[in-house]
Write an enzyme that holds these catalytic residues in place. Structure first.
Site, PDB file in Angstrom:
ATOM      1  N   GLU A 107       9.478 -34.851  37.884  1.00  0.00           N
ATOM      2  CA  GLU A 107      10.657 -34.208  38.469  1.00  0.00           C
ATOM      3  C   GLU A 107      11.994 -34.853  38.073  1.00  0.00           C
ATOM      4  OE1 GLU A 107       9.935 -34.225  42.673  1.00  0.00           O
ATOM      5  OE2 GLU A 107       8.357 -32.752  42.547  1.00  0.00           O
ATOM      6  N   GLU A 126       1.833 -30.430  41.629  1.00  0.00           N
ATOM      7  CA  GLU A 126       2.009 -30.737  43.057  1.00  0.00           C
ATOM      8  C   GLU A 126       2.183 -29.444  43.841  1.00  0.00           C
ATOM      9  OE1 GLU A 126       5.142 -33.456  44.166  1.00  0.00           O
ATOM     10  OE2 GLU A 126       4.648 -34.827  42.526  1.00  0.00           O
TER      11      GLU A 126
END
Ligand code: IFM
Length: 452
Positions: free
Chosen positions: A163, A355
């Protein structure tokens, strides 16, 4: 209802969130170690000093994964545990920890998916300018080489970073994550550019030094917009919202993924940022644009969009009373349909959901168990959508639930419980929640147990 044969069913964690042992066995400090020391940065002044004590309890955690039946585990390496100063001298004890961890995972028939960087940046390198320093991509390549030389005889699946949108935007723009900076646009974009170069050099390094055939990707935030209806105009508007740069920050998809996967910054972003856009040296884009084997997407929530004036995306707020998780993120299962579908269509890479999951206020019930029906329902709804995306042609290879166990949720400390396994932070006792048993059935049936 079965996913394709060979589908990867996993759980995910990250080093700083679970390992603890923050100052043990020669580990150097990371920016999260120091960020947590400052009053007001973390909920209730907490830190990852001990976390889930996974550094010492990893055999028990692997045993739990085995019982759940996962065939893959996404973990990250702590850069400053391996290289205490970020570059230079390797810490043999730190490296030995990952060596043991990988061996034991393989013994349990669990395939490791390794993220090289999940936010715990070495403090020493931060003091030398961190991601603003033009040498930062070489530092990352050096670290990558050390890890790959040691583990790539057994690790075959790599993610360069987790991320970038979050550690750059929250850490260098909003100041709510380590290192707590509030940079202006030009400097912010320079950190992003160095991050992109780091990704590219890490991919080159993995391919150059890997001792076995490997798959390389990254885990990005999938910023997802879902169409309000099935009308083509709404679908097009949602897709446009997903692939455009409209705000002067780096919370979007294309400022990151277009350079990595297409080899150029998006035109709308360049126009919006104007003179603040980073200086691009001759070879930069070629370094950033490395062939990848997969795209990892972390998707939790999204926003609904309809076609407004002249078809332009118009965000529709969730209706009053719309379900939210404890983190106040909306429950939007359709993001796991439109997210992978749109990303697959644009970038044509196999997709892993690296995720997905939810925070809850789980506690131990009088019967000694942890009942989390909302998490089961959440995952069920999201996985049904993922299945639909796969059936409609998106090449989806795997799914990693976030997270194996409750852990240190960054600025929120231990307030949010994302795990399928409950952690009592006082005793370090682990209790698999009802969702862990549910996931076990899902995995054993390759998805057929949905909707029960
Ligand atoms: O805990 C984080 C993880 O580190 C990165 N993705 C989102 C999760 C939940 O906030």
């Amino acid at each position: 209802m079965n996913f394709p044969k060979g589908f990867v069913w996993g759980v995910a964690t990250a080093s700083y969130q679970i390992e603890g042992a923050a100052r043990e066995d020669g580990k150097g400090l990371s920016i999260w170690d120091t960020f947590c020391l400052k009053e007001g940065n973390i909920w209730n002044g907490q830190s990852g000093d001990i976390a889930c004590d996974h550094y010492h309890r990893y055999p028990e955690d692997i045993e739990i994964m085995k019982q759940i039946g996962v065939n893959a585990y996404r973990l990250s390496i702590s850069w400053s545990r391996v290289l205490p100063n970020g570059t230079g001298k390797v810490n043999p004890k730190g490296m030995a920890f990952y060596d043991r961890l990988i061996d034991q995972l393989l013994e349990a028939k669990i395939t490791p998916y390794v993220t090289l960087f999940h936010w715990d940046y070495p403090e020493e390198l931060y003091c030398r300018g961190g991601w603003l320093n033009p040498d930062s991509s070489d530092w990352f390549a050096e670290y990558t080489k050390v890890v790959v030389e040691k583990l790539s005889d057994r690790v075959k699946n790599w993610m360069t970073m987790n991320e970038p949108q979050v550690f750059i935007n929250h850490g260098h723009h909003h100041g709510t994550h380590a290192p707590g900076l509030k940079l202006g646009t030009a400097q912010l974009l320079r950190t992003a550019h160095n991050t992109l170069l780091s990704h590219g050099k890490a991919v080159q390094t993995i391919r150059a030094y890997s001792k076995s055939a490997c798959n390389v990707g990254l885990a990005a935030v999938g910023v997802v917009f879902t169409p309000a209806t099935d009308k083509p105009a709404d679908i097009a508007a949602a897709r446009q919202a997903m692939f455009s740069v409209t705000n002067k920050d780096v919370w979007n998809n294309t400022w990151w993924m277009d350079p990595m996967l297409v080899g150029k910054y998006p035109e709308d972003g360049l126009a919006l940022f104007g003179a603040d856009a980073p200086a691009i040296r001759e070879k930069d884009m070629a370094i950033i644009h490395q062939p990848l084997d997969f795209l990892g997407l972390n998707i939790y929530y999204g926003q609904t969009v309809r076609a407004g004036k002249e078809g332009q995306p118009e965000i529709i707020p969730d209706p009053v009373g719309h379900p939210i998780t404890f983190y106040h993120w909306g429950v939007n299962p359709q993001t796991l349909y439109w997210g992978p579908k749109n990303f697959f269509e644009r970038y044509k890479l196999p997709i892993y959901i690296t995720e997905n999951g939810m925070a809850n206020v789980d506690w131990v019930a009088l019967d000694g168990k942890v009942h989390d029906p909302q998490r089961i329902d959440f995952l069920n709804r999201y996985l049904l959508q993922l299945f639909k995306a796969s059936k409609d042609g998106a090449d989806i290879r795997g799914y990693f639930q976030w997270s194996l166990m409750d852990n240190f949720e960054w600025a929120s400390g231990y307030r949010e419980r994302f795990g399928m396994v409950y952690v009592d932070y006082t005793t370090q006792q682990r209790i698999p929640k009802d969702s862990a048993y549910w996931y076990k059935d899902v995995i054993a049936s390759n998805g057929a147990a949905f909707g029960k």
